[in-house]
Write a protein that holds these residues in place. Structure first.
Motif, PDB file in Angstrom:
ATOM      1  N   GLY A   1      31.418  34.545  58.208  1.00  0.00           N
ATOM      2  CA  GLY A   1      32.002  35.487  57.257  1.00  0.00           C
ATOM      3  C   GLY A   1      32.603  34.821  56.035  1.00  0.00           C
ATOM      4  O   GLY A   1      32.920  35.495  55.040  1.00  0.00           O
ATOM      5  N   LEU A   2      32.752  33.496  56.052  1.00  0.00           N
ATOM      6  CA  LEU A   2      33.416  32.801  54.945  1.00  0.00           C
ATOM      7  C   LEU A   2      32.691  32.941  53.610  1.00  0.00           C
ATOM      8  O   LEU A   2      33.343  33.185  52.586  1.00  0.00           O
ATOM      9  CB  LEU A   2      33.600  31.324  55.297  1.00  0.00           C
ATOM     10  N   PRO A   3      31.364  32.768  53.545  1.00  0.00           N
ATOM     11  CA  PRO A   3      30.713  32.880  52.227  1.00  0.00           C
ATOM     12  C   PRO A   3      30.960  34.210  51.544  1.00  0.00           C
ATOM     13  O   PRO A   3      31.229  34.265  50.345  1.00  0.00           O
ATOM     14  CB  PRO A   3      29.225  32.670  52.558  1.00  0.00           C
ATOM     15  N   ARG A   4      30.891  35.299  52.292  1.00  0.00           N
ATOM     16  CA  ARG A   4      31.124  36.610  51.699  1.00  0.00           C
ATOM     17  C   ARG A   4      32.561  36.720  51.198  1.00  0.00           C
ATOM     18  O   ARG A   4      32.818  37.301  50.123  1.00  0.00           O
ATOM     19  CB  ARG A   4      30.854  37.691  52.750  1.00  0.00           C
ATOM     20  N   ALA A   5      33.508  36.157  51.940  1.00  0.00           N
ATOM     21  CA  ALA A   5      34.907  36.199  51.511  1.00  0.00           C
ATOM     22  C   ALA A   5      35.090  35.411  50.212  1.00  0.00           C
ATOM     23  O   ALA A   5      35.782  35.862  49.286  1.00  0.00           O
ATOM     24  CB  ALA A   5      35.810  35.641  52.606  1.00  0.00           C
ATOM     25  N   TYR A   6      34.481  34.239  50.122  1.00  0.00           N
ATOM     26  CA  TYR A   6      34.593  33.438  48.898  1.00  0.00           C
ATOM     27  C   TYR A   6      33.935  34.150  47.717  1.00  0.00           C
ATOM     28  O   TYR A   6      34.429  34.050  46.583  1.00  0.00           O
ATOM     29  CB  TYR A   6      33.976  32.061  49.101  1.00  0.00           C
ATOM     30  N   LEU A   7      32.842  34.863  47.964  1.00  0.00           N
ATOM     31  CA  LEU A   7      32.219  35.618  46.871  1.00  0.00           C
ATOM     32  C   LEU A   7      33.153  36.726  46.399  1.00  0.00           C
ATOM     33  O   LEU A   7      33.261  36.979  45.192  1.00  0.00           O
ATOM     34  CB  LEU A   7      30.886  36.198  47.324  1.00  0.00           C
ATOM     35  N   ASP A   8      33.843  37.388  47.328  1.00  0.00           N
ATOM     36  CA  ASP A   8      34.836  38.399  46.940  1.00  0.00           C
ATOM     37  C   ASP A   8      35.910  37.780  46.044  1.00  0.00           C
ATOM     38  O   ASP A   8      36.295  38.363  45.025  1.00  0.00           O
ATOM     39  CB  ASP A   8      35.483  39.008  48.181  1.00  0.00           C
ATOM     40  N   ALA A   9      36.393  36.598  46.443  1.00  0.00           N
ATOM     41  CA  ALA A   9      37.423  35.920  45.644  1.00  0.00           C
ATOM     42  C   ALA A   9      36.885  35.566  44.265  1.00  0.00           C
ATOM     43  O   ALA A   9      37.594  35.695  43.251  1.00  0.00           O
ATOM     44  CB  ALA A   9      37.901  34.668  46.376  1.00  0.00           C
ATOM     45  N   ALA A  10      35.637  35.106  44.204  1.00  0.00           N
ATOM     46  CA  ALA A  10      35.024  34.768  42.917  1.00  0.00           C
ATOM     47  C   ALA A  10      34.964  35.987  42.004  1.00  0.00           C
ATOM     48  O   ALA A  10      35.297  35.920  40.815  1.00  0.00           O
ATOM     49  CB  ALA A  10      33.627  34.199  43.139  1.00  0.00           C
ATOM     50  N   GLN A  11      34.559  37.120  42.545  1.00  0.00           N
ATOM     51  CA  GLN A  11      34.441  38.332  41.739  1.00  0.00           C
ATOM     52  C   GLN A  11      35.795  38.794  41.233  1.00  0.00           C
ATOM     53  O   GLN A  11      35.912  39.248  40.085  1.00  0.00           O
ATOM     54  CB  GLN A  11      33.774  39.436  42.568  1.00  0.00           C
ATOM     55  N   ILE A  12      36.830  38.671  42.055  1.00  0.00           N
ATOM     56  CA  ILE A  12      38.183  39.065  41.636  1.00  0.00           C
ATOM     57  C   ILE A  12      38.646  38.177  40.490  1.00  0.00           C
ATOM     58  O   ILE A  12      39.171  38.656  39.476  1.00  0.00           O
ATOM     59  CB  ILE A  12      39.159  38.984  42.822  1.00  0.00           C
ATOM     60  N   ALA A  13      38.461  36.864  40.645  1.00  0.00           N
ATOM     61  CA  ALA A  13      38.896  35.929  39.603  1.00  0.00           C
ATOM     62  C   ALA A  13      38.125  36.160  38.300  1.00  0.00           C
ATOM     63  O   ALA A  13      38.719  36.255  37.215  1.00  0.00           O
ATOM     64  CB  ALA A  13      38.709  34.490  40.090  1.00  0.00           C
TER      65      ALA A  13
ATOM     66  N   ASN B   1      27.351  29.425  36.191  1.00  0.00           N
ATOM     67  CA  ASN B   1      27.898  30.097  35.012  1.00  0.00           C
ATOM     68  C   ASN B   1      28.528  31.419  35.420  1.00  0.00           C
ATOM     69  O   ASN B   1      27.875  32.467  35.386  1.00  0.00           O
ATOM     70  CB  ASN B   1      26.802  30.336  33.976  1.00  0.00           C
ATOM     71  N   PRO B   2      29.788  31.402  35.851  1.00  0.00           N
ATOM     72  CA  PRO B   2      30.437  32.632  36.347  1.00  0.00           C
ATOM     73  C   PRO B   2      30.552  33.733  35.308  1.00  0.00           C
ATOM     74  O   PRO B   2      30.724  34.900  35.667  1.00  0.00           O
ATOM     75  CB  PRO B   2      31.815  32.145  36.815  1.00  0.00           C
ATOM     76  N   ALA B   3      30.436  33.392  34.032  1.00  0.00           N
ATOM     77  CA  ALA B   3      30.546  34.420  32.988  1.00  0.00           C
ATOM     78  C   ALA B   3      29.364  35.369  32.996  1.00  0.00           C
ATOM     79  O   ALA B   3      29.396  36.414  32.325  1.00  0.00           O
ATOM     80  CB  ALA B   3      30.672  33.757  31.616  1.00  0.00           C
ATOM     81  N   THR B   4      28.310  35.056  33.766  1.00  0.00           N
ATOM     82  CA  THR B   4      27.162  35.965  33.854  1.00  0.00           C
ATOM     83  C   THR B   4      27.440  37.165  34.746  1.00  0.00           C
ATOM     84  O   THR B   4      26.655  38.118  34.747  1.00  0.00           O
ATOM     85  CB  THR B   4      25.927  35.218  34.402  1.00  0.00           C
ATOM     86  N   LEU B   5      28.533  37.146  35.502  1.00  0.00           N
ATOM     87  CA  LEU B   5      28.870  38.297  36.337  1.00  0.00           C
ATOM     88  C   LEU B   5      29.179  39.493  35.439  1.00  0.00           C
ATOM     89  O   LEU B   5      30.003  39.386  34.528  1.00  0.00           O
ATOM     90  CB  LEU B   5      30.080  37.971  37.217  1.00  0.00           C
ATOM     91  N   PRO B   6      28.540  40.651  35.662  1.00  0.00           N
ATOM     92  CA  PRO B   6      28.807  41.818  34.805  1.00  0.00           C
ATOM     93  C   PRO B   6      30.275  42.214  34.749  1.00  0.00           C
ATOM     94  O   PRO B   6      30.722  42.816  33.771  1.00  0.00           O
ATOM     95  CB  PRO B   6      27.954  42.915  35.456  1.00  0.00           C
ATOM     96  N   LEU B   7      31.033  41.876  35.795  1.00  0.00           N
ATOM     97  CA  LEU B   7      32.452  42.233  35.820  1.00  0.00           C
ATOM     98  C   LEU B   7      33.302  41.343  34.918  1.00  0.00           C
ATOM     99  O   LEU B   7      34.484  41.627  34.707  1.00  0.00           O
ATOM    100  CB  LEU B   7      32.991  42.127  37.254  1.00  0.00           C
TER     101      LEU B   7
END
Length: 476
Positions: A236-248, A288-294
């Motif tokens: 479950g860790l990868p999904r949790a880290y992706l959630d954290a990435a999206q929040i940041a 490149n995290p800036a590619t996230l639509p959020l």
């Protein structure tokens, strides 16, 4: 011991209490792809009637080579049978692994289907859509002679639920490390799993509402900690880290967003391989995290990719990464908290509203509202009046003037005049914005029992450059 594949790192062996199992014949490092296998028999995604399915399976069994046929027929079968067609159907229902392909729901893999279950599994099974193969990867280092295990069920559940599902569907009771814990330890583990599910629901709720608050990051932080307490390599860790990435990233924080995304991708690489869809899909986000639509939904945490602190020890780096902030500690070493931290010491406009109560900052525990995190409002006294009650005029970190009204029984007279001086600082723990019938919005204080006076030394405890001398009033 039977080596299933020439040159493989595992072999088929008798395992105490389990019959046959797959055992490592050499040390296997974390992240190693243990096997990559095509199905010899597949089943449709949507179950047809038994007669159609029997015919469908018979056609596939008939074209197997003799060694494949013997290996297939030797697989465990939970269902009674009178002929080879019924036997084949029972073997499929007992051993099929999921396949994510158009029209195909599951399949038999002559090697992967022999891997036994453990609730504390050391390997991860997955259908790799990119290469059309079933893969198994080591979630942690596996020692020579150790059985390789996977997790048969879907979501993590309590021991009681797991045992029932395994017995009903697979006909055995698990005796792995987690299922063999004492009643007390097992209950504690079940409570952690329940808490993980609850946190996952809270994170999902905020995400569905496009709310990416610090409290949401707090939920993920706790979830990761609980996963790690479960044992190394939790899937479950990868999904949790992706959630954290999206929040940041949604808050403009590219530095933390990239680190969280990199951790998510590395977790999927270990569990599913570099050629898995998860790694391919989210690898660009890690680059490149800036590619996230959020990205840029809010810029209140704005950082560039390079704004990562250097020379921090591991604990301090994790505190920075998760935006934890340390609690205030007064003592010989001074104040540990960074008093310019806007998350802990917000300006007035960033405070929660008191009417209605801003539930981004609170949760209900035993019928009472409890803060989800710590915050403290700081303001310099610039003026004061005592006409009907004590009213302090404060200037916050944004140079905004705010009234602090004392509605205690003594209307603020608990503070002696010597304690009310221009240039002194007021600190209000868990302060709330309040609208008043007359006058500007401000802060209201009512409970004299929660009023503390703490003298601070000017040269050691400068809060803001504009504050000349400090006598803090803590409203707890």
């Amino acid at each position: 011991m039977q080596s299933l594949n020439s040159g493989s790192m595992y072999a088929l062996k008798d395992v105490l209490g389990k019959g046959k199992g797959i055992v490592a014949i050499e040390n296997i490092s974390k992240g190693t792809r243990i096997l990559s296998e095509e199905p010899v028999i597949t089943t449709p995604e949507y179950q047809q009637d038994d007669e159609w399915l029997k015919s469908h399976l018979s056609q596939q069994v008939d074209v197997l080579s003799e060694p494949q046929r013997q290996s297939f027929l030797s697989l465990h079968n939970l269902y009674p049978f009178q002929n080879i067609v019924e036997q084949s159907l029972g073997i499929i229902r007992t051993n099929a692994l999921p396949i994510e392909a158009d029209g195909i729901g599951g399949g038999i893999f002559l090697e992967a289907s022999r891997i036994n279950h453990a609730c504390d599994n050391n390997a991860q099974k997955a259908w790799n859509q990119c290469i059309k193969r079933h893969t198994v990867h080591a979630l942690r280092d596996i020692a020579k002679g150790e059985e390789i295990t996977i997790y048969y069920l879907g979501l993590d559940s309590s021991r009681e639920v797991r045992q029932k599902k395994l017995e009903d569907k697979f006909g055995f009771l698990c005796s792995c490390r987690l299922c063999s814990l004492t009643t007390e330890l097992s209950q504690k583990n079940d409570e952690m799993l329940e808490r993980i599910d609850y946190l996952d629901d809270l994170i999902g709720r905020d995400g569905m509402q496009m709310k990416f608050f610090l409290r949401t990051l707090r939920y993920v932080d706790e979830r990761v900690r609980l996963y790690n307490e479960q044992g190394p390599g939790n899937s479950g860790l990868p999904r949790a880290y992706l959630d954290a990435a999206q929040i940041a990233i949604a808050n403009g924080d590219l530095a933390r967003g990239r680190i969280f995304a990199e951790r998510a991708v590395e977790g999927w690489r270990i569990a599913n391989g570099s050629d898995s869809k998860e790694v391919i899909r989210h690898g660009s986000l890690a680059r490149n995290p800036a590619t996230l639509p959020l990205y840029g939904l809010s810029m209140k945490w704005k950082t560039s990719l390079n704004e990562v602190p250097q020379e921090l020890d591991l604990d301090d780096f994790e505190d920075w990464l998760w935006r934890r902030g340390k609690s205030n500690k007064l003592g010989q070493s001074g104040l540990l908290t960074d008093l310019h931290n806007r998350e802990i010491f917000p300006g007035f406009t960033a405070l929660p509203s008191s009417n209605p109560l801003d539930m981004k900052f609170y949760e209900v525990v035993d019928g009472t509202y409890q803060p989800l995190r710590h915050w403290c409002f700081l303001g310099e006294i610039t003026d004061y009046t005592t006409l009907h009650h004590l009213e302090l005029e404060l200037t916050d970190i944004d140079e905004k003037k705010i009234p602090l009204h004392f509605y205690t029984d003594s209307r603020g007279s608990e503070l002696v005049p010597a304690q009310i001086q221009k240039g002194y600082t007021v600190a209000v723990l868990y302060a709330q914005r309040r609208a008043f019938t007359y006058g500007d919005p401000g802060i209201r204080h009512e409970d004299p029992q929660k009023l503390k006076n703490v003298p601070w030394m000017q040269k050691e405890w400068r809060v803001l450059e504009s504050m000349r001398e400090v006598l803090v009033v803590l409203v707890l």
